[in-house]
Design a protein around this motif. Structure first.
Motif, short mmCIF file in Angstrom:
data_model
loop_
_atom_site.label_atom_id
_atom_site.label_comp_id
_atom_site.label_asym_id
_atom_site.label_seq_id
_atom_site.Cartn_x
_atom_site.Cartn_y
_atom_site.Cartn_z
N ARG A 255 116.09 -42.59 195.97
CA ARG A 255 117.03 -41.80 196.78
C ARG A 255 117.84 -40.87 195.90
NH1 ARG A 255 119.41 -46.59 200.73
NH2 ARG A 255 117.51 -46.86 202.01
N GLY A 256 118.29 -41.42 194.76
CA GLY A 256 119.05 -40.57 193.85
C GLY A 256 118.22 -39.43 193.31
N ALA A 257 116.96 -39.75 192.95
CA ALA A 257 116.08 -38.70 192.43
C ALA A 257 115.80 -37.65 193.50
CB ALA A 257 114.78 -39.32 191.94
N LYS A 258 115.59 -38.14 194.74
CA LYS A 258 115.34 -37.20 195.83
C LYS A 258 116.57 -36.33 196.07
CE LYS A 258 114.06 -36.98 200.71
NZ LYS A 258 113.77 -37.76 201.94
N ALA A 259 117.74 -36.98 196.06
CA ALA A 259 118.98 -36.21 196.26
C ALA A 259 119.17 -35.20 195.14
CB ALA A 259 120.18 -37.17 196.32
N LEU A 260 118.80 -35.61 193.90
CA LEU A 260 118.93 -34.69 192.78
C LEU A 260 117.99 -33.51 192.95
CD1 LEU A 260 120.10 -33.98 190.05
CD2 LEU A 260 118.32 -35.41 189.00
N ARG A 261 116.75 -33.81 193.37
CA ARG A 261 115.80 -32.71 193.58
C ARG A 261 116.28 -31.78 194.69
NH1 ARG A 261 112.20 -37.07 192.95
NH2 ARG A 261 111.93 -37.24 195.21
N GLU A 262 116.76 -32.40 195.76
CA GLU A 262 117.26 -31.57 196.86
C GLU A 262 118.47 -30.77 196.43
OE1 GLU A 262 117.99 -34.35 199.94
OE2 GLU A 262 115.88 -34.49 200.58
N SER A 263 119.33 -31.40 195.62
CA SER A 263 120.53 -30.70 195.14
C SER A 263 120.14 -29.53 194.26
CB SER A 263 121.42 -31.68 194.37
OG SER A 263 122.53 -31.02 193.81
N GLU A 264 119.17 -29.77 193.38
CA GLU A 264 118.72 -28.68 192.52
C GLU A 264 118.10 -27.56 193.33
OE1 GLU A 264 116.08 -30.63 189.87
OE2 GLU A 264 117.67 -31.35 188.52
N LEU A 265 117.34 -27.94 194.38
CA LEU A 265 116.73 -26.93 195.23
C LEU A 265 117.81 -26.15 195.97
CD1 LEU A 265 114.28 -25.61 196.54
CD2 LEU A 265 114.27 -27.47 198.24
#
Length: 904
Positions: A255-265
Motif C-alpha cells: 500500500r505504501g509503495a502504491k501510494a508512493l507511486r501514485e504520489s509520484e505520478l
C-alpha cells in the motif's frame, strides 16, 4: 534467514555470486576468532573467494579447489560441492568439511544467485551424526518458531505437508486444518491459473530451478485478502522433494509503495499541468524544471538544460542584484523574492519565486533546494488598481463599511474595513471598530422594524436598501441611507457584506420640513374652504342680528339676545379670520417695515399684556434691513407669540426679542425647504418657559392643536403666525426643550424701496361716515340664496335699487338687457364655470368703466398676487356689517373703474 543460519550447528555463511559474505552465523564468528582471522577478511562484506585465492603454502591447492567449487555452484553448474580440510586452531588441529549449497534468489537482486557455505567439524562420525541430528532439530525449531509464516507443500498435489506456528496465527487455520488443505484454498479464485502455471514451471525445472521469490495474494480464514511476498525453494522430503515456503505479509508495504507511486505520478502530473514553475536544484546545478517554464519565461527547457545559469540572464537588470543576494541564502534554506524577467519580445513580467530546503544535503554534499516560481504580473497590476481603489474609497464622502458574512445572530458579523468617511462621521477610529459589529452604532431611536427587515434580507443573501438612525461616538443621532450587498468568492460562497452609507440627516430634515409644510398646506386648503362657507353663514347671521338689534328697544330682552347673536357671530368671524390667516388666504396690505421700530412701538402694549412678572428685552441690530410685510398682521403675530411665552412662564421669566440680518447662499438655504437664496431679516423670540416636548413639536402649527390646558388656548395663535409668515414669503420655525424654554424664529425676505420702485402706502386715515345711496342701480351676483337675500335687503336699506343674479352667465344676460346698471356687486367664487373676476372682465367688455365691488369669504387667488390685492381692486370681506357695506359702496361709486379692458 538469519534465524535459520543461527540455528545451524555448523559455521555458516551466505555468499553472493561475487563471493561477498552477505550473512554469517555466530559459529562462523567464533571460529574466526578462534583461528585469529579478522572479521574484516572473513566477516560480512568480505570477499570469501578472494580470501581463499590469497591462501599460500600447503593449503593453497585445497583453497583453489574450494573457490572453483563455490564458483560452479554459484554458476549453477553443480547442485552442491563438498571439501574436507584441516584448520589449525592456536592449540590444536581440527578437521572440517566444507559444503556449498545453492540458496534462494536475493530479495534485493532478483537474478542474483546465493550459496550457503557450511564448515562442519568431522573429528569422528558419531560426533558428526549427533551434530546432524542436532542440526535437524534446530532447523525444525527454527521452522516452528520462525516469526514469518512458513510451510512445506507437495508440488504435485499442492497439499500442505507442514506449517509453523506463525502460519497458524496469521492465517487463522489450525495445523490439522492446514494439513487437510491445498495452496488453492488460500488463494483467490482469480489467481488460481497463475498459481498452477507457476507450479508447472517449477516442476519442469525441478532439481536445477533457483529459489522462487514472488508476490501473491492470500486469503485468510476470515476472508480478508492480504499481499504476501513468497520465498520458495525445493527441498528433499521423506525420500522425495517438496517446496519450503516463507510468506511475508507485505500488505502495508505494498500500500505504501502504491501510494508512493501514485504520489509520484500525481506530482509529475501536477508539475506538468500547473502554470507555475517547479524547480529543484543541487548546489549550482538545476536537477529539474517543470514544463511551465516555457510558458512563463517564453524560452525552451532545452536552452535551460544547456546552461542552467541562463535563467539569471532573463532577470531585469535592475533586479539582478537583489536576486543574487537572495540566491546566496540558498545554503541557509531558501528565499522568497519578487523580481521582473525580460521576455524575448521585450515584454516584462513579474515573478514571485519562493525556495525551500527539501533535505539537509544531497548525496554529493551539496544543498538541495526546491522552489516554485509563478507569474504575478496580473496580481501586481491588480494590486496597483486596488491601491488606487483604496485611495479613492478612503476619500469618498460616503461611508464604506465591510463586514464578515456571518453570524446573523448575536454578536453579529464583525467589521473588517471602514474608510475615512466613517471615522469623520461617527467619531470612531478604525482601531476602535475593527473586529466589532455595526450594532455599536445603534441606539434608542434606531428603528427595530427596519433592523428586522434588513436582517431578513441578509438571511436570504439579498441586497437591501434601508434608511436607519445611527449614533456617533458622542451619542449624536444621525440618518444613514444604506445599500448593503453580499460579496462572494470564486466558488460562489458569500464571504462578506459591503455597505455604502450616505449621511442623509440634512435631507431628512428638509423632507420633514417639506412634509410638515405639505401637511399644513393641506390643512390650509381645508380651512380655507370651510372659512368660505362659514363666512357666508356668518354674513347672514351677523347682518340680520345687527339689523334686528337696531330695530328693538334698548332695554328689552330681544335687544340683548340680538346683540349676543351679533357678538357671537363676530367672534366666529374673528375665528374664521385666523383660519384664513393660517390658510394664507388673507388679503394682505404690506409695506416696508423695520422690525426693530415695530417691536419698539409695540413694547408698551406687550409689557401691559404680559404683566410685570415677565421681563421683556429687545436686542436690536444696527443697520437692520427692512422687510415688506403687513404691519398689522405682524403685530398680531408678535402679540400671540408673547402671550404663548407668558403662558409658558406662569411663575415669571424672561422674554427676549432679537433681530438680525441673514444672508443665505445655495448651501445655507438647504436647511429651509421653502426659501430661495437671498437676504433675509430674522426676528427671534426666546422665552425661559417650561418648553414643549420634542415629540409634539411637529404639530404645533396645526390649527386647534395646543399644549395648553383645556380652555386656556384655541390652538390658532401659532397657526395664524405660520400662515401669515408663509404668505409673506418667509419661514417660521421653532425649537424647544423641556425645562429650557422655547425659541421661535420669524425669517422674512429683506426689502429695499429701490427693489421695485414702489411700496404699499400706509393705511389711510379713517374716512367720514358713508352716505346713503340715491337710487343707483346695483347688479347683485351671489350664488348663496340666503346671502343674496341679506345683501339685497342691505342694499335697499342703503337707498340702492337692486337687480339679482345667481351666477355669472345670468348676470351677463342682465347687463346686456339693461343699460341703467351703475355698479356690479359680485361674489368671487361661484358655480356655473365663471368666477367673479371673469364676470367683471366680461362686463367691462360690454360696459367699459363699470364700477365693481367684490365680496368673498376669503381672498381668492383670482384677486391677489403673492397674497396681496391687485391695485385698484375693491374687496368687501365676509362677514360684513351694514356700515362696512355702505363705506365700500361709496368708495366704489366714487372711484376710478376697478377693472379696465385689457388689464391683467
Amino acid at each position: 534467514m538469519q534465524a535459520l543460519l543461527e540455528a545451524l550447528p555448523a559455521e555458516a555463511a551466505l555468499l553472493d555470486e561475487d563471493g561477498l559474505v552477505v550473512a554469517i552465523n555466530a559459529a562462523w564468528r567464533r571460529s574466526a576468532a578462534a583461528t585469529g582471522l579478522p572479521l574484516s577478511q572473513a566477516g560480512l562484506g568480505a570477499n570469501y573467494l578472494a580470501m581463499c585465492d590469497a591462501i599460500q603454502g600447503s593449503n593453497a591447492e585445497r583453497a583453489s579447489s574450494l573457490t572453483q567449487g563455490i564458483r560452479r555452484v554459484l554458476a549453477g553448474e553443480l547442485p552442491q560441492f563438498a571439501l574436507d580440510y584441516p584448520s589449525h586452531a592456536p592449540y590444536q588441529q581440527h578437521w572440517f568439511r566444507l559444503s556449498v549449497t545453492p540458496c534462494n534468489e536475493s530479495q534485493l537482486k532478483p537474478q542474483q544467485r546465493l550459496a550457503l557455505v557450511l564448515h562442519s567439524l568431522i573429528e569422528d562420525h558419531v560426533q558428526q551424526g549427533d551434530a546432524v541430528r542436532q542440526g535437524q532439530a534446530r532447523c525444525r525449531a527454527v521452522f516452528e518458531h520462525h516469526p514469518l509464516p512458513m510451510w512445506v507443500y507437495d508440488p504435485c498435489s499442492l497439499r500442505f505437508l507442514a506449517v509453523n506456528a506463525a502460519a497458524v496465527e496469521r492465517y487463522g487455520y489450525s495445523v490439522q486444518e492446514f494439513l487437510g488443505m491445498t495452496l488453492a484454498d488460500i488463494r483467490p479464485a482469480e489467481d488460481l491459473p497463475a498459481l498452477l502455471a507457476n507450479v508447472a514451471a517449477q516442476m519442469a525445472g525441478q532439481g536445477t530451478a533457483p529459489d522462487e521469490r514472488r508476490a501473491w495474494r492470500h486469503r485468510l480464514r476470515s476472508g480478508t485478502l492480504i499481499d504476501v511476498e513468497i520465498h520458495s525453494r525445493s527441498i528433499p522430503w521423506e525420500g522425495g522433494s517438496a517446496r519450503l515456503v516463507t510468506a511475508q505479509d507485505v500488505t502495508e508495504r505494498e500500500r505504501g509503495a502504491k501510494a508512493l507511486r501514485e504520489s509520484e505520478l500525481r506530482f509529475r502530473q501536477i508539475t506538468e499541468a500547473i502554470s507555475e514553475v517547479f524547480w529543484l536544484s543541487e548546489g549550482d546545478r538545476m536537477l529539474y524544471v517543470s514544463p511551465g517554464y516555457e510558458a512563463l519565461w517564453g524560452r525552451s527547457l532545452a536552452s535551460l538544460e544547456l546552461d542552467s545559469a541562463r535563467w539569471f540572464e532573463t532577470i531585469h537588470p535592475e533586479d539582478q542584484k537583489r536576486v543574487a543576494e537572495a540566491l546566496s541564502l540558498q545554503a541557509g534554506g531558501g528565499f522568497d523574492i519578487e523580481y521582473r524577467i525580460l521576455w524575448p519580445d521585450g515584454g516584462i513580467r513579474w515573478i514571485a519565486d519562493r525556495a525551500f530546503a527539501v533535505s539537509s544535503a544531497s548525496p554529493t554534499g551539496e544543498p538541495r533546494i526546491a522552489g516554485i516560481a509563478r507569474d504575478i504580473t496580473a496580481e501586481r497590476e491588480s494590486q496597483a488598481r486596488l491601491k488606487l481603489l483604496e485611495t479613492a474609497v478612503a476619500r469618498l464622502n460616503d461611508i464604506v463599511l465591510i463586514t464578515e458574512a456571518e453570524p446573523f445572530g448575536d454578536p453579529g458579523p464583525r467589521i473588517v474595513f471602514v474608510n475615512d468617511a466613517f471615522e469623520r462621521r461617527t467619531g470612531y477610529t478604525r482601531e476602535e471598530v475593527i473586529g466589532r459589529t455595526p450594532r455599536l452604532l445603534q441606539g434608542p431611536a434606531t428603528q427595530r422594524q427596519e433592523l428586522d427587515r434588513i436582517r431578513a434580507a441578509l438571511e436570504r443573501w439579498e441586497p437591501v436598501r434601508a434608511e436607519l438612525i445611527n449614533y456617533t461616538k458622542a451619542g449624536e443621532p444621525f440618518w444613514l441611507e444604506l445599500d448593503i450587498v453580499p460579496l462572494a468568492n470564486e466558488a460562489g460562497w458569500y464571504t462578506h457584506w459591503v455597505a455604502i452609507e450616505r449621511d442623509i440627516t440634512e435631507r431628512k430634515l428638509v423632507e420633514e420640513q417639506l412634509r410638515q409644510s405639505q401637511r399644513l398646506e393641506s390643512l390650509g386648503q381645508l380651512t380655507g374652504g370651510v372659512a368660505h362657507d362659514f363666512n357666508n353663514l356668518l354674513t347672514v347671521m351677523l347682518g340680520n342680528a345687527e339689523l334686528l338689534a337696531e330695530q328693538l328697544p334698548d332695554d328689552g330682552l330681544q335687544k340683548r339676545l340680538a346683540t349676543m347673536i351679533a357678538a357671537a357671530a363676530q367672534r366666529g368671524a374673528d375665528l374664521t379670520q385666523r383660519l384664513l390667516a393660517f390658510a394664507r388666504k388673507q388679503a394682505l396690505e404690506p409695506r416696508s417695515v423695520n422690525l426693530d421700530s415695530l417691536v419698539a412701538e409695540m413694547n408698551g402694549l406687550i409689557r401691559r399684556t404680559l404683566g410685570g412678572h415677565i421681563d421683556v428685552t429687545h436686542v436690536q441690530t444696527p443697520d437692520l434691513w427692512s422687510t415688506l410685510v403687513d404691519p398689522m398682521q405682524l403685530e398680531n403675530v408678535l402679540l400671540n407669540l408673547g402671550i404663548n411665552a407668558r403662558d409658558a412662564m406662569p411663575g415669571g421669566g424672561r422674554l427676549t426679542f432679537t433681530t438680525a440680518n441673514l444672508r443665505l447662499d445655495a448651501a445655507g438655504v438647504a436647511a429651509y425647504a421653502d426659501l430661495e437664496p437671498g437676504d433675509f431679516v430674522v426676528l427671534q423670540v426666546v422665552d425661559t418657559g417650561c418648553g414643549i416636548p420634542t415629540e409634539l413639536l411637529p404639530r404645533v402649527f396645526e390649527p386647534f392643536f395646543t399644549t395648553k390646558e383645556k380652555g386656556k388656548g384655541t390652538g390658532l395663535g401659532l397657526s395664524m403666525a405660520y400662515g401669515f409668515v408663509k404668505q409673506s414669503q418667509g419661514h417660521l420655525d421653532i425649537e424647544s426643550q423641556i425645562g429650557r424654554g422655547t425659541t421661535v424664529r420669524v425669517i422674512l425676505p429683506a426689502h429695499r424701496a429701490q427693489d421695485d420702485g414702489a411700496v404699499a402706502p400706509p393705511p389711510a386715515a379713517t374716512a367720514a361716515p358713508p352716505r346713503a345711496g340715491t337710487g343707483q342701480c346695483v347688479l347683485l351676483v351671489e350664488d348663496e340664496a340666503a346671502v343674496r337675500d341679506f345683501a339685497r335687503d342691505q342694499l335697499e336699506r342703503l337707498g340702492y335699487r337692486v337687480i339679482e343674479a345667481s351666477d355669472g352667465p345670468s348676470a351677463l344676460t342682465v347687463l346686456q338687457a339693461r343699460a341703467d346698471i351703475e355698479l356690479l356687486f359680485t361674489d368671487v367664487m361661484m358655480p356655473g364655470g365663471m368666477s367673479g373676476r371673469e364676470l367683471a372682465e366680461a362686463a367691462h367688455r360690454l360696459r367699459p368703466g363699470l364700477p365693481v365691488l367684490y365680496t368673498s369669504g376669503y381672498a381668492a387667488d383670482a384677486l391677489t398676487k403673492d397674497g396681496q390685492l391687485e391695485p385698484g381692486v375693491l374687496l368687501l370681506g365676509k362677514p360684513y356689517r351694514h356700515a362696512d357695506l355702505a363705506s365700500k359702496l361709496q368708495e366704489a361709486m366714487g372711484s376710478a373703474p376697478s377693472v379696465r379692458e385689457g388689464s391683467p
